[in-house]
Design a protein around this motif. Structure first.
Motif, PDB file in Angstrom:
ATOM      1  N   THR A  31       5.200  -5.738   3.407  1.00  0.00           N
ATOM      2  CA  THR A  31       6.450  -6.500   3.520  1.00  0.00           C
ATOM      3  C   THR A  31       6.456  -7.659   2.536  1.00  0.00           C
ATOM      4  OG1 THR A  31       5.490  -7.847   5.295  1.00  0.00           O
ATOM      5  CG2 THR A  31       6.733  -5.883   5.950  1.00  0.00           C
ATOM      6  N   GLY A  32       7.623  -8.246   2.343  1.00  0.00           N
ATOM      7  CA  GLY A  32       7.741  -9.373   1.424  1.00  0.00           C
ATOM      8  C   GLY A  32       8.475  -8.960   0.157  1.00  0.00           C
ATOM      9  N   ALA A  33       9.045  -9.946  -0.527  1.00  0.00           N
ATOM     10  CA  ALA A  33       9.878  -9.689  -1.705  1.00  0.00           C
ATOM     11  C   ALA A  33       9.106  -9.011  -2.834  1.00  0.00           C
ATOM     12  CB  ALA A  33      10.484 -11.001  -2.192  1.00  0.00           C
ATOM     13  N   GLY A  93      -7.442   2.217  -1.967  1.00  0.00           N
ATOM     14  CA  GLY A  93      -6.486   3.273  -1.661  1.00  0.00           C
ATOM     15  C   GLY A  93      -5.337   3.259  -2.640  1.00  0.00           C
ATOM     16  N   HIS A  94      -4.144   3.618  -2.169  1.00  0.00           N
ATOM     17  CA  HIS A  94      -2.965   3.611  -3.034  1.00  0.00           C
ATOM     18  C   HIS A  94      -1.751   3.206  -2.218  1.00  0.00           C
ATOM     19  CE1 HIS A  94      -2.739   7.632  -1.183  1.00  0.00           C
ATOM     20  NE2 HIS A  94      -1.435   7.591  -1.429  1.00  0.00           N
ATOM     21  N   VAL A  95      -0.644   2.936  -2.916  1.00  0.00           N
ATOM     22  CA  VAL A  95       0.600   2.567  -2.242  1.00  0.00           C
ATOM     23  C   VAL A  95       1.626   3.674  -2.467  1.00  0.00           C
ATOM     24  CG1 VAL A  95       2.495   0.900  -2.129  1.00  0.00           C
ATOM     25  CG2 VAL A  95       0.149   0.101  -2.536  1.00  0.00           C
ATOM     26  N   GLU A  96       2.194   4.127  -1.369  1.00  0.00           N
ATOM     27  CA  GLU A  96       3.173   5.212  -1.412  1.00  0.00           C
ATOM     28  C   GLU A  96       4.326   4.890  -0.473  1.00  0.00           C
ATOM     29  OE1 GLU A  96       3.263  10.061  -0.607  1.00  0.00           O
ATOM     30  OE2 GLU A  96       1.383   8.963  -0.498  1.00  0.00           O
ATOM     31  N   HIS A  97       5.549   4.933  -1.018  1.00  0.00           N
ATOM     32  CA  HIS A  97       6.750   4.628  -0.219  1.00  0.00           C
ATOM     33  C   HIS A  97       6.631   3.275   0.487  1.00  0.00           C
ATOM     34  CE1 HIS A  97       7.939   8.673  -1.126  1.00  0.00           C
ATOM     35  NE2 HIS A  97       7.002   9.216  -0.363  1.00  0.00           N
ATOM     36  N   GLY A  98       6.051   2.300  -0.217  1.00  0.00           N
ATOM     37  CA  GLY A  98       5.950   0.960   0.340  1.00  0.00           C
ATOM     38  C   GLY A  98       4.858   0.779   1.370  1.00  0.00           C
ATOM     39  N   THR A 148      -2.156  -9.062   6.145  1.00  0.00           N
ATOM     40  CA  THR A 148      -2.007 -10.019   7.244  1.00  0.00           C
ATOM     41  C   THR A 148      -2.997  -9.621   8.345  1.00  0.00           C
ATOM     42  OG1 THR A 148      -0.339  -8.683   8.386  1.00  0.00           O
ATOM     43  CG2 THR A 148       0.447 -10.257   6.716  1.00  0.00           C
ATOM     44  N   GLN A 149      -3.163 -10.474   9.317  1.00  0.00           N
ATOM     45  CA  GLN A 149      -4.057 -10.176  10.432  1.00  0.00           C
ATOM     46  C   GLN A 149      -3.644  -8.885  11.137  1.00  0.00           C
ATOM     47  OE1 GLN A 149      -6.793 -12.428  11.776  1.00  0.00           O
ATOM     48  NE2 GLN A 149      -7.278 -10.382  12.537  1.00  0.00           N
TER      49      GLN A 149
END
Length: 303
Positions: free
Chosen positions: A266-268, A289-294, A250-251
């Motif tokens: 965020t988001g379902a 990069g990567h995603v960690e703990h959301g 998002t912006q």
């Protein structure tokens, strides 16, 4: 009075991927230098070295695209290669001197019977004339200097290996394989396994990751175009990341990632954990990069 030849060229901040059909008898470094000059690019690099005697796909990254080179290097590669039977060379290709010969010629059935041994995760000893480093020195430099070169076997992965055409003196193969595979070594080892000698006399790379023969342009084609038309041939940076999950920012998230900060997704459908991912905004690459703990954690941020 200053001549035009003395005027320093202004380097451009141009970014994108150029899929070059590298010509025969040109090094990968020379090819990158030529493309960089034709585009007037400030920065350039390539994804996967091709031997001078090989032709085919050499993906060249300009500008910010150089940050995605590792993702292309790790991509699947397709090679079509010709093997001349009866002689082994020091370089495992036509450039080296003959070091051993054999009068035996294997049949197509004999060759096809051993091909399964070269498919899957296998152990391979790279050619001594290779770019691998030994104590900081390139193996081919040591070999050319007459020093004894010993390279340890490495694990590689070959998805498929096919015999396309067979003759008593030469055969044609196609290999689909992963990073670090030496086709010259495959040819050498097939020959040994069927009781003869052999070396590569023709090699063409038809694909590297997302880039294929149909995407490629030649040096001559580039030289015939003006700068605007050359720029139109560049593929977006995102093309090199298509095998990775995309995170659309998002912006508000954009600002945080641009400053190198992690942002909560965020988001379902938001992922909780990903080893590798790339973030975009309005279709443009923002970061990898990567995603960690959301949270998306940027590793490389793009300008």
């Amino acid at each position: 009075m200053v001549s035009l030849n003395q005027v320093k060229r202004v380097k451009r901040n141009v970014s994108g991927w150029l899929v070059l059909n590298k010509p025969y008898d040109m090094t990968s470094t020379q090819a990158v230098g030529k493309v960089r000059w034709l585009f007037g690019a400030a920065k350039a690099g390539h994804a996967g070295t091709l031997d001078p005697l090989a032709t085919g796909i050499l993906p060249i990254a300009l500008g910010e695209a150089t940050k995605t080179v590792p993702f292309v290097q790790d991509g699947t590669k397709v090679y079509r290669f010709s093997v001349k039977w009866g002689a082994a060379t020091a370089t495992d290709d036509a450039e080296g001197e003959v070091i051993a010969t054999s009068d035996h010629r294997a049949s197509a059935a004999e060759i096809e019977a051993v091909l399964p041994d070269f498919i899957g995760t296998i152990s391979q000893v790279p050619p001594i004339f290779s770019a691998l480093k030994i104590d900081g020195e390139r193996a081919y430099d040591l070999a050319r200097a007459g020093e004894k070169v010993e390279l340890a076997a490495r694990e590689i992965h070959v998805d498929s290996l096919k015999l396309l055409d067979h003759g008593s003196e030469k055969s044609v193969f196609e290999a689909v394989c992963g990073k670090g595979t030496y086709v010259r070594a495959i040819a050498r080892d097939i020959a040994e396994q069927v009781g003869t000698k052999g070396h590569v006399v023709g090699l063409h790379r038809g694909a590297v990751g997302p880039f294929h023969d149909e995407d490629a342009v030649s040096i001559e084609q580039l030289e015939a175009l003006d700068l605007t038309d050359r720029d139109a041939l560049l593929k977006p940076i995102a093309t090199s990341l298509i095998e990775l999950p995309e995170i659309r920012l998002t912006q508000q998230q954009l600002s945080g990632v641009k400053h190198g900060n992690s942002v909560l997704l965020t988001g379902a459908g938001a992922p909780v954990s990903l080893d590798e991912a790339w973030a975009s905004f309005a279709g443009e690459v923002v970061a990898t990069g990567h995603v960690e703990h959301g949270q998306f954690v940027p590793r490389r941020v793009f300008n």
